[in-house]
Design a protein around this motif. Structure first.
Motif, short mmCIF file in Angstrom:
data_model
loop_
_atom_site.label_atom_id
_atom_site.label_comp_id
_atom_site.label_asym_id
_atom_site.label_seq_id
_atom_site.Cartn_x
_atom_site.Cartn_y
_atom_site.Cartn_z
N LYS A 62 -5.11 11.26 1.08
CA LYS A 62 -3.72 11.09 0.65
C LYS A 62 -2.82 12.24 1.07
N ASN A 66 2.32 10.72 5.19
CA ASN A 66 3.75 10.98 5.37
C ASN A 66 4.26 10.09 6.50
N LYS A 85 0.24 7.76 -1.26
CA LYS A 85 0.38 8.65 -2.41
C LYS A 85 0.99 7.88 -3.57
N ALA A 86 0.80 8.36 -4.76
CA ALA A 86 1.28 7.67 -5.95
C ALA A 86 2.79 7.67 -6.06
N ASP A 87 3.47 8.62 -5.40
CA ASP A 87 4.93 8.70 -5.53
C ASP A 87 5.68 7.91 -4.47
N ARG A 88 4.99 7.11 -3.66
CA ARG A 88 5.67 6.26 -2.67
C ARG A 88 6.43 5.14 -3.36
N LYS A 89 7.65 4.88 -2.91
CA LYS A 89 8.44 3.81 -3.50
C LYS A 89 7.88 2.45 -3.13
#
Length: 138
Positions: A62, A66, A85-89
């Motif tokens: 992860k 990018n 990644k967990a913060d991807r929209k």
């Protein structure tokens, strides 16, 4: 201090460290690697690793998720097998059956760090440290 940055030695929470970012083939043998100071992010070295390498897919963790790296891989028609990644929209699909083969790079690092001089970086210069990595990988 006094050229430590030129020797890929960086300060992190654990003290002075060096990161080894490596590319291995489907058999787990070393293809190429890049040394980074310990405070730099791993994904900075990824474009240099995949620049001229012939591959159909790149398996990474992860930390390498990018848009820049994914764009670089799609230009070269290389499948990116990188979990989002967990913060991807917008989550991106990942082939987790193929991702299971990422253990080959983990095995390479486990074997590499059995050699104490590499695990603790005894060498002062990058050239001698890289020589030990090449010797151990051979």
């Amino acid at each position: 201090k006094r050229g430590a940055y030129d020797q890929a030695i960086g300060r992190s929470r654990g003290g002075l460290t060096t990161k080894i970012v490596a590319l291995v083939d489907a058999l787990g043998t070393l293809v190429r690697f890049v040394l980074l100071p310990g405070h730099r992010h791993d994904s900075i070295a990824a474009p240099a690793l995949v620049e001229d390498a012939e591959m159909k897919a790149l398996l990474a963790d992860k930390g390498f998720d990018n848009n820049h790296l994914r764009g670089l891989l799609s230009q070269r028609q290389i499948q990116a097998v990188i979990p989002p990644k967990a913060d991807r929209k917008e989550p991106i699909a990942c082939d987790f059956a193929m991702y299971r083969w990422r253990h080959l790079i983990e095995n390479f690092f486990c074997d590499l760090k059995q050699f104490r001089a590499i695990a603790t970086r005894y060498d002062k210069t990058d050239v001698s440290f890289m020589a030990w990595i090449f010797l151990r990988a051979a």
